[in-house]
Structure formats: C-alpha cells, structure tokens
Design an enzyme around this catalytic site. Structure first.
Site, mmCIF file in Angstrom:
data_model
loop_
_atom_site.group_PDB
_atom_site.id
_atom_site.type_symbol
_atom_site.label_atom_id
_atom_site.label_comp_id
_atom_site.label_asym_id
_atom_site.label_seq_id
_atom_site.Cartn_x
_atom_site.Cartn_y
_atom_site.Cartn_z
ATOM 1 N N SER A 142 0.851 -1.198 0.000
ATOM 2 C CA SER A 142 0.000 0.000 0.000
ATOM 3 C C SER A 142 0.881 1.240 0.000
ATOM 4 O O SER A 142 2.067 1.164 0.357
ATOM 5 C CB SER A 142 -0.837 -0.006 1.282
ATOM 6 N N TYR A 155 -1.832 -0.685 10.361
ATOM 7 C CA TYR A 155 -1.870 -1.020 8.915
ATOM 8 C C TYR A 155 -0.536 -0.683 8.236
ATOM 9 O O TYR A 155 0.025 -1.475 7.483
ATOM 10 C CB TYR A 155 -3.020 -0.242 8.276
HETATM 11 P P1 NAP Z 1 -11.484 -5.693 -0.192
HETATM 12 O O1 NAP Z 1 -12.319 -5.200 -1.319
HETATM 13 O O2 NAP Z 1 -11.887 -5.368 1.205
HETATM 14 O O3 NAP Z 1 -11.320 -7.299 -0.357
HETATM 15 C C1 NAP Z 1 -10.576 -7.989 0.587
HETATM 16 C C2 NAP Z 1 -10.438 -9.442 0.177
HETATM 17 O O4 NAP Z 1 -9.578 -10.080 1.149
HETATM 18 C C3 NAP Z 1 -11.740 -10.225 0.193
HETATM 19 O O5 NAP Z 1 -11.673 -11.234 -0.779
HETATM 20 C C4 NAP Z 1 -11.748 -10.844 1.592
HETATM 21 O O6 NAP Z 1 -12.544 -12.034 1.719
HETATM 22 C C5 NAP Z 1 -10.273 -11.195 1.747
HETATM 23 N N1 NAP Z 1 -9.858 -11.331 3.143
HETATM 24 C C6 NAP Z 1 -9.933 -10.418 4.138
HETATM 25 N N2 NAP Z 1 -9.438 -10.939 5.288
HETATM 26 C C7 NAP Z 1 -9.040 -12.211 5.003
HETATM 27 C C8 NAP Z 1 -8.474 -13.256 5.768
HETATM 28 N N3 NAP Z 1 -8.209 -13.108 7.056
HETATM 29 N N4 NAP Z 1 -8.216 -14.436 5.158
HETATM 30 C C9 NAP Z 1 -8.491 -14.606 3.827
HETATM 31 N N5 NAP Z 1 -9.032 -13.641 3.048
HETATM 32 C C10 NAP Z 1 -9.306 -12.463 3.640
HETATM 33 O O7 NAP Z 1 -9.980 -5.167 -0.321
HETATM 34 P P2 NAP Z 1 -9.192 -4.539 -1.579
HETATM 35 O O8 NAP Z 1 -9.406 -3.094 -1.579
HETATM 36 O O9 NAP Z 1 -9.464 -5.347 -2.792
HETATM 37 O O10 NAP Z 1 -7.682 -4.773 -1.084
HETATM 38 C C11 NAP Z 1 -6.833 -5.791 -1.585
HETATM 39 C C12 NAP Z 1 -5.421 -5.503 -1.100
HETATM 40 O O11 NAP Z 1 -4.999 -4.216 -1.583
HETATM 41 C C13 NAP Z 1 -5.278 -5.432 0.429
HETATM 42 O O12 NAP Z 1 -4.065 -6.017 0.827
HETATM 43 C C14 NAP Z 1 -5.256 -3.945 0.707
HETATM 44 O O13 NAP Z 1 -4.570 -3.649 1.916
HETATM 45 C C15 NAP Z 1 -4.529 -3.432 -0.505
HETATM 46 N N6 NAP Z 1 -4.781 -2.024 -0.799
HETATM 47 C C16 NAP Z 1 -6.014 -1.573 -1.127
HETATM 48 C C17 NAP Z 1 -6.220 -0.225 -1.395
HETATM 49 C C18 NAP Z 1 -7.560 0.344 -1.778
HETATM 50 O O14 NAP Z 1 -7.675 1.575 -1.890
HETATM 51 N N7 NAP Z 1 -8.589 -0.468 -2.006
HETATM 52 C C19 NAP Z 1 -5.138 0.659 -1.299
HETATM 53 C C20 NAP Z 1 -3.883 0.165 -0.960
HETATM 54 C C21 NAP Z 1 -3.708 -1.181 -0.722
HETATM 55 P P3 NAP Z 1 -14.063 -11.978 2.346
HETATM 56 O O15 NAP Z 1 -14.903 -11.257 1.344
HETATM 57 O O16 NAP Z 1 -14.459 -13.374 2.525
HETATM 58 O O17 NAP Z 1 -13.926 -11.206 3.621
#
Ligand code: NAP
Length: 246
Positions: A142, A155
């Site tokens: 991130s 985080y």
């Molecule tokens: P998201 O939409 O909240 O999706 C999260 C995914 O991770 C879902 O498939 C969820 O499964 C799964 N998950 C959460 N906790 C878990 C666990 N303990 N074990 C297994 N699976 C788990 O998140 P996203 O925005 O796509 O983020 C993906 C990655 O990008 C993350 O690492 C996040 O920190 C990083 N990121 C995101 C952003 C942003 O702006 N979106 C920015 C920087 C970095 P369930 O649906 O079953 O809970």
C-alpha cells in the site's frame, strides 16, 4: 507431450482488487486457487466469472490469520496437486484508529492478517518454485507501506513489514528464476475504502491524476509482473497511485 496449465493462488480473490487479478489470470489461461475468508456469495460469483474463461477455479476458503490451518492446507494442496507457479498475496484488512485509542486487538488483527500470514502462505509454496526454477510472487502492499498515515500505525506497520519480507525473499530466490515484487496501490475503488468513497470529490483533489484507481489498474501491473517481459525485475516496489506519492 501435453504441458500442464500454470496454477495461481490469489489470497482475497473473491472481490475488489483480488477479483480483478483472478479474472486477469483466467484470461491468461491460469488455473486458479481462489482464497477468501467468509463471503461465500461473492466467492461463488467470482468463481463463475473465472470459469467462463474455461480454466479451473478451486475455492480455498480459509482465514489467512489461522496460521497452522493455512500452512497445512497449502502443504497438502502442493503435495497432492503439484506446484503453484504464481502467488498473489493480496488479502488485506484495515482497522484505522488514532494510536492512543488503538487496542492490542486492533494491532494484532492487522499484523496477523497483513503481515504474519506471509510466512505461513509462502512457506509451503516457495520450495516448489525453487526446485522447478520458476515462480512469480506479487505482494500487494500500500502507499501506507511507503509513508506514514494518520490512524494507520497498525496497517502501515504491516504494509512496510511485508515489503521487507518480499525484498529479502527476492534476493534469496532470484538465482532460481523466482521473481518477488511488490505493488503499492493508492486509493482503489473497492469496499475497503467505503468511507473514503463518501468523500471522493474532496479526496480526489490530492490525487495528481484526479481520479481514484480501479482494480484493473492494479491487475494490469500484476499482469506485467507475472509475464516474461518483467523477468529481470525482482525485489522492487511499484507504486500504482496516480501520483499521490512520488
Ligand atoms: P477488499 O475489497 O476489502 O477485499 C478484501 C479481500 O480479502 C476479500 O476477498 C476478503 O474475503 C479477503 N480477506 C480479508 N481478510 C481475510 C483473511 N483473514 N483471510 C483470507 N481472506 C481475507 O480489499 P481490496 O481493496 O481489494 O484490497 C486488496 C489488497 O490491496 C489489500 O491487501 C489492501 O490492503 C490493498 N490495498 C487496497 C487499497 C484500496 O484503496 N482499495 C489501497 C492500498 C492497498 P471476504 O470477502 O471473505 O472477507
């Protein structure tokens, strides 16, 4: 001789950025192992969309913070069904709060899911990559893994930490044609930033590109990092953030 299709594991592959990565991999002909934690409906939807590309998509429902379970399940998967060629460590969570209000539970939860899981997911998979002289690992960190962020001591620590882990691993396995790289996304429109989405018109002003990213913006870079075109890139962080942090 028939060659086997390459296999990719995506943690948190059911929705958001992970889903876009799964669909990109399916388009590229990978068989998929799709991990998620609890939302069955979203995982089943993504599985159906992936299968439209005529590849296999096996669902692996487990909490990556359940270390012993994750480790054993992946060990068994590799022993029974063969090596995993591409690993995308994408699953992540946040629980923002100012440090004076942060509980030990808030701290441990984020460190366990976002950081400590690295050991238990990579361990059962890396030996296979090493011995077959091929592997691609992409870690989703991130912008908070590059700079301090208010309310994100937990985080940000986890996202800095995972960069260190990936960089050191990259150095150890490079001679075996295993590449380990990191993507540091900025704002990407997913459920994770639900709160920021409500203030999008205000927040977007701090993004030089004047828009939030899409999950495909991240999947496109993953596509490059798992391709032969990037075979001389390893141990690097690629920020994908519309210029937020340069
Ligand atoms: P998201 O939409 O909240 O999706 C999260 C995914 O991770 C879902 O498939 C969820 O499964 C799964 N998950 C959460 N906790 C878990 C666990 N303990 N074990 C297994 N699976 C788990 O998140 P996203 O925005 O796509 O983020 C993906 C990655 O990008 C993350 O690492 C996040 O920190 C990083 N990121 C995101 C952003 C942003 O702006 N979106 C920015 C920087 C970095 P369930 O649906 O079953 O809970």
């Amino acid at each position: 001789m028939e060659t086997r299709r390459k296999r990719a594991l995506v943690t948190g592959g059911s929705r958001g950025i992970g889903k876009a990565i799964c669909l990109m991999l399916a388009k590229n002909g990978f068989d998929l192992l799709l991990n998620y934690k609890s939302n069955d409906e979203r995982a089943n939807e993504t599985q159906k969309e992936v299968e439209k590309y005529k590849v296999n998509c096996k669902i692996l429902k487990f909490d990556i913070a359940d270390f012993k379970y994750s480790f054993n399940l992946l060990n068994e998967e590799v022993e029974k069904n063969g090596n995993i060629d591409v690993l995308i460590l994408n699953a992540g969570v946040r629980k923002d709060t100012l440090f004076p209000l942060m509980t030990e539970e808030d701290w441990n939860y984020i460190i366990d899911v976002n950081y400590k899981s690295f050991f238990y997911i990579v361990k059962p998979i890396i030996n296979g990559m090493f011995h077959q002289n091929y592997g691609k690992i992409v870690v989703i960190s991130s912008t908070a893994g590059l700079m301090g962020m208010q309310g994100q001591v937990n985080y940000s620590s986890s996202k800095f930490g995972i960069i260190g882990a990936a960089k050191s691993l990259a150095v150890e396995v490079a001679r075996r044609n295993v590449n380990v790289n990191i993507i540091a996304p900025g704002y990407v429109e997913t459920e994770m930033i639900e709160e920021e989405m409500k203030r999008k018109s205000e927040l977007v002003k701090i993004v030089p590109a004047r828009r939030f990213g899409t999950p495909d913006d991240i999947a496109n870079v993953v596509e490059f990092l798992i391709s032969d075109k990037s075979s001389y890139i390893t141990g690097q962080v690629i920020p994908v953030n519309g210029g937020v942090y340069t």
